[in-house]
Design an enzyme around this catalytic site. Structure first.
Site, short mmCIF file in Angstrom:
data_model
loop_
_atom_site.label_atom_id
_atom_site.label_comp_id
_atom_site.label_asym_id
_atom_site.label_seq_id
_atom_site.Cartn_x
_atom_site.Cartn_y
_atom_site.Cartn_z
N HIS A 20 -25.47 -2.05 -5.24
CA HIS A 20 -24.25 -1.34 -4.86
C HIS A 20 -24.18 0.01 -5.58
O HIS A 20 -23.85 1.04 -4.98
CB HIS A 20 -22.99 -2.11 -5.29
CG HIS A 20 -22.80 -3.46 -4.67
ND1 HIS A 20 -22.64 -4.59 -5.41
CD2 HIS A 20 -22.72 -3.86 -3.38
CE1 HIS A 20 -22.46 -5.62 -4.62
NE2 HIS A 20 -22.52 -5.21 -3.38
N LYS A 44 -10.94 -16.37 1.07
CA LYS A 44 -12.32 -16.46 0.60
C LYS A 44 -12.39 -16.92 -0.85
O LYS A 44 -11.52 -16.54 -1.64
CB LYS A 44 -12.97 -15.07 0.74
CG LYS A 44 -14.36 -15.10 1.34
CD LYS A 44 -14.82 -13.72 1.72
CE LYS A 44 -16.18 -13.41 1.14
NZ LYS A 44 -16.65 -12.06 1.51
N ARG A 93 -29.73 -3.31 3.52
CA ARG A 93 -30.96 -3.75 2.87
C ARG A 93 -32.04 -4.07 3.88
O ARG A 93 -33.21 -3.82 3.67
CB ARG A 93 -30.69 -4.99 2.01
CG ARG A 93 -29.98 -4.67 0.73
CD ARG A 93 -29.41 -5.89 0.11
NE ARG A 93 -28.28 -6.34 0.88
CZ ARG A 93 -27.44 -7.27 0.49
NH1 ARG A 93 -27.62 -7.90 -0.64
NH2 ARG A 93 -26.42 -7.60 1.25
N SER A 131 -25.47 -9.98 -4.63
CA SER A 131 -24.50 -10.60 -5.53
C SER A 131 -24.79 -12.11 -5.61
O SER A 131 -24.64 -12.71 -6.67
CB SER A 131 -23.08 -10.38 -5.01
OG SER A 131 -22.75 -9.01 -5.05
P1 ADP Z 1 -19.14 -7.90 1.53
O1 ADP Z 1 -18.56 -9.19 1.06
O2 ADP Z 1 -18.17 -7.00 2.23
O3 ADP Z 1 -20.48 -8.01 2.23
P2 ADP Z 1 -20.59 -6.97 -0.79
O4 ADP Z 1 -19.95 -6.68 -2.11
O5 ADP Z 1 -21.53 -8.12 -0.75
O6 ADP Z 1 -19.38 -7.10 0.18
O7 ADP Z 1 -21.36 -5.72 -0.23
C1 ADP Z 1 -20.75 -4.47 -0.04
C2 ADP Z 1 -21.75 -3.51 0.62
O8 ADP Z 1 -22.85 -3.31 -0.24
C3 ADP Z 1 -22.36 -3.99 1.93
O9 ADP Z 1 -22.55 -2.86 2.76
C4 ADP Z 1 -23.69 -4.54 1.53
O10 ADP Z 1 -24.62 -4.49 2.60
C5 ADP Z 1 -24.06 -3.55 0.46
N1 ADP Z 1 -25.04 -4.06 -0.48
C6 ADP Z 1 -25.01 -5.21 -1.17
N2 ADP Z 1 -26.10 -5.33 -1.96
C7 ADP Z 1 -26.85 -4.21 -1.75
C8 ADP Z 1 -28.10 -3.74 -2.24
N3 ADP Z 1 -28.83 -4.46 -3.10
N4 ADP Z 1 -28.53 -2.54 -1.80
C9 ADP Z 1 -27.80 -1.84 -0.92
N5 ADP Z 1 -26.64 -2.22 -0.41
C10 ADP Z 1 -26.15 -3.39 -0.82
#
Ligand code: ADP
Length: 163
Positions: A20, A44, A93, A131
């Site tokens: 992120h 959630k 990703r 995550s």
């Molecule tokens: P959500 O629950 O809305 O998917 P996340 O916190 O998991 O929220 O992800 C938020 C954003 O960050 C999403 O666009 C996700 O694709 C992106 N994201 C998560 N991990 C990565 C990563 N390793 N590299 C790039 N983008 C990421």
């Protein structure tokens, strides 16, 4: 003077990862300001509490004057409009992320056609970090150093001390 270009980066951040972080930092080259926001969904289940997730974001971005952190419980496009953000920033990703994001961006556009979704493709090793994987590392008692921003580590460590 032209209006500042503001992007909203919405997510759960359970927890924020260096994946992120990388996308948010790259977003600063495109936008004047990035608002990193937790979209709280009470239906959630999360691993970290809302307070812990917010604290991780605050610690991570405390020295960045072009990054703000925020929390919202409304529709993402409504929050973006409220904050003057014309862009939604998300990271991709792989094809799975694209398949998940595509319909969301279409429905967001339907709800507010003035707001554009902008996707940055994750580079190299960052693309392997999620995550979910970081939570596994933490559940098994390991320190996630190198997987989440250093400033956020103290929230994980405090949690472990309390456990
Ligand atoms: P959500 O629950 O809305 O998917 P996340 O916190 O998991 O929220 O992800 C938020 C954003 O960050 C999403 O666009 C996700 O694709 C992106 N994201 C998560 N991990 C990565 C990563 N390793 N590299 C790039 N983008 C990421």
């Amino acid at each position: 003077m032209t209006a500042p270009r503001i992007a909203l980066f919405p997510g759960s951040f359970d927890p924020i990862t260096i994946g992120h972080f990388e996308i948010i930092k790259r977003g600063l080259a495109l936008f004047d300001k990035v608002i990193v926001s937790i979209g709280e969904n009470s239906a959630k289940k999360y691993f970290f509490t809302l307070e812990e997730r917010m604290r991780m974001l605050e610690l991570t971005f405390q020295d960045q004057d072009r990054i703000e952190v925020a929390l919202y419980r409304t529709l993402t496009v409504d929050f973006a409009r409220e904050r003057g953000a014309k862009f939604l920033l998300r990271g991709l990703r792989d094809g799975k992320d694209l398949a998940y994001e595509r319909p969301i961006s279409v429905i967001n556009k339907y709800m507010n056609e003035e707001i554009e979704s902008v996707f940055l493709v994750s580079e190299g090793a960052f693309a392997d970090i999620s995550s979910t994987l970081v939570r596994e590392v933490i559940k098994y008692g390991r320190d996630p150093k190198g997987l989440i921003p250093d400033a956020a580590l103290e929230v994980v460590r405090n949690r472990r001390e309390q456990a």
